[in-house]
Design a protein around this motif. Sequence first.
Motif, short mmCIF file in Angstrom:
data_model
loop_
_atom_site.label_atom_id
_atom_site.label_comp_id
_atom_site.label_asym_id
_atom_site.label_seq_id
_atom_site.Cartn_x
_atom_site.Cartn_y
_atom_site.Cartn_z
N MET A 173 0.85 -1.19 0.00
CA MET A 173 0.00 0.00 0.00
C MET A 173 0.89 1.24 0.00
SD MET A 173 -3.25 -1.13 2.32
CE MET A 173 -2.41 -1.86 3.73
N GLU A 202 5.89 -8.39 2.50
CA GLU A 202 4.56 -9.04 2.62
C GLU A 202 4.46 -10.18 1.61
OE1 GLU A 202 3.15 -5.10 1.84
OE2 GLU A 202 1.55 -5.31 3.30
N CYS A 262 1.22 -9.95 13.63
CA CYS A 262 1.09 -10.21 12.19
C CYS A 262 2.08 -11.30 11.73
CB CYS A 262 1.33 -8.91 11.43
SG CYS A 262 1.47 -9.13 9.66
N TYR A 313 3.02 -12.08 8.81
CA TYR A 313 3.95 -11.62 7.79
C TYR A 313 5.23 -11.09 8.45
CZ TYR A 313 0.49 -11.64 3.92
OH TYR A 313 -0.41 -11.99 2.96
N CYS A 356 -0.91 0.91 7.07
CA CYS A 356 -1.08 -0.09 8.14
C CYS A 356 -0.13 0.28 9.26
CB CYS A 356 -0.75 -1.49 7.63
SG CYS A 356 -0.66 -2.69 8.98
N THR A 383 1.13 -1.60 11.45
CA THR A 383 2.19 -2.62 11.61
C THR A 383 3.42 -2.26 10.77
OG1 THR A 383 0.55 -4.32 12.06
CG2 THR A 383 2.68 -5.10 11.30
N TYR A 384 3.21 -1.59 9.63
CA TYR A 384 4.35 -1.20 8.79
C TYR A 384 5.41 -0.46 9.62
CZ TYR A 384 1.60 -1.91 4.39
OH TYR A 384 0.87 -2.41 3.35
N TRP A 403 7.19 -2.78 12.03
CA TRP A 403 7.97 -3.75 11.23
C TRP A 403 9.28 -3.11 10.79
CZ3 TRP A 403 5.02 -6.89 6.91
CH2 TRP A 403 5.82 -7.93 6.45
N CYS A 436 -3.95 -10.34 10.92
CA CYS A 436 -4.00 -8.99 10.36
C CYS A 436 -5.19 -8.23 10.90
CB CYS A 436 -4.07 -9.06 8.83
SG CYS A 436 -4.28 -7.44 8.08
N THR A 448 -5.45 -4.97 10.92
CA THR A 448 -5.74 -3.80 10.08
C THR A 448 -6.89 -4.11 9.13
OG1 THR A 448 -3.44 -3.19 10.20
CG2 THR A 448 -4.70 -2.19 8.42
N MET A 474 -3.89 -16.01 7.39
CA MET A 474 -3.23 -16.00 6.07
C MET A 474 -1.86 -16.66 6.15
SD MET A 474 -2.10 -13.12 7.62
CE MET A 474 -1.00 -11.71 7.58
S1 SF4 Z 1 -1.19 -6.24 9.80
FE1 SF4 Z 1 -2.18 -6.79 7.84
S2 SF4 Z 1 -1.93 -5.03 6.48
FE2 SF4 Z 1 -0.49 -4.80 8.18
S3 SF4 Z 1 1.42 -5.73 7.47
FE3 SF4 Z 1 0.32 -7.35 8.55
S4 SF4 Z 1 -0.88 -8.38 6.92
FE4 SF4 Z 1 -0.20 -6.40 6.06
#
Ligand code: SF4
Length: 431
Positions: A45, A63, A92, A94, A125, A127-128, A131, A370, A372, A399
């Motif tokens: 995003m 991701e 998360c 990911y 997000c 989390t970005y 992270w 996730c 978000t 996921m």
């Molecule tokens: S919380 Fe969701 S949108 Fe944010 S990095 Fe993790 S998977 Fe992606």
Amino acid sequence: MNEPTSRPEIVGRGAREGARLFREWFEGLSAAAERNQTAAYVFVMGSLAEILRVFDLPVVFPEINSLQTAVRHVAHEYLNEAEDYGYSTDICGYVKADVALQLRGGDHPMGRVPKPGLAVLTNACNTYLKWAEIWERMYSMPVVTIDVPGSRADGTQAMPGSDGFERDRKYVEAQLHELIEICENITGIKFDIDRLREVLGHANGVLRAWPKLVELNSARPSVFNALTEGTVYLGVANGLRGTEEGARFFDDLVEEMGYKAEHGIGTLTEELYRLLFVGVPCYPIFRRFNEMFSEWGGTFVGSTYLLFASGGANYPFQYDLKKPMESLSAGVLLTVRAAMDSMFYQDRVLLEMAERMHADGVVYHPIKSCRTVSTGLADGRRALIAKRDMATLFIESDMMDRRVVSEAQLKNRIDAFFEGLASRKHRALVQ
Ligand code: SF4
């Protein structure tokens, strides 16, 4: 009219070519890692690939790396490693798969991922932000956060031509100049506005094709599965954004889907139910998850995933190459905001999509990993049902984390959903 088989080579080309381009992109990353070259780590995003390509920086999407570990059935190994290292089970997946990948020196089932020399993120997000702090601690590299003004409330977005939009756009543009300065410092390459024009021209190819692609699936029968094939197209749209191959791939893909629509070539032998998908797919059992729907004649004609995970590429926008920076900042503002809106105001998006795509039902898939995307889905579903008599299914899994994916439970719920859909259809016929 041409027979469906008059150009057999065109059908399936997108899936084949997409897989090839994706593989080659990863091979390029592995080669960069072998040379000890660092990469720009970005997110789906708001990747800002348009600027990073001007500086020839390899672009890594953590991701996408992480979801690939789940699709290739090894995510649990990565998650366990990160949890043993100290990361909690509930954050998360990911992030955790990426932490393990970093601990393994970039080792990935598709090759080797270069280390980050720079990270670029947006506020799409939360989390970005956390992270990127992990990489900052591990590698002491620069992190650039582009703060993109989101919608304060649904329906109140400042639009181009208004003072509010211009203020927001200038705010984004100032941050892009800061990013350019940092790229110049770390690469030693001087920013070249003509090279930016070239990259924007290629990015226009994806931006032109993506809304058409999404729209072409309103054909009956639908021409691609938004969940399975859609994920391949998302991989190319993100990984090859701003490249000539990416633009060509999407021109070809629109041609293929147009051909399929014209000739009535669908994804299923018999399409009985047209569904919309909300959330992030269940990658640990990706193929089986989709089969549980297709066995009933159900196919995903649209998804919010195609909107937010493409960084809002569905928003109709073309870069104006005469005003590259002004146009880039406007594009970032509009598309990243559209990506956020498709997560946070998804009931509006779905109502419009259900109408346009002739959908029979909506499948909500909130996931543990996730928040978000998943937070508010129950409320969104209530809001949708209040406005439209629509069959919905609410199923929870993940996921990445197979420990919270119960195939038997999912199947029970999915089977019951289709039985309900069948009786709805029957009632509609006899009324
Ligand atoms: S919380 Fe969701 S949108 Fe944010 S990095 Fe993790 S998977 Fe992606």
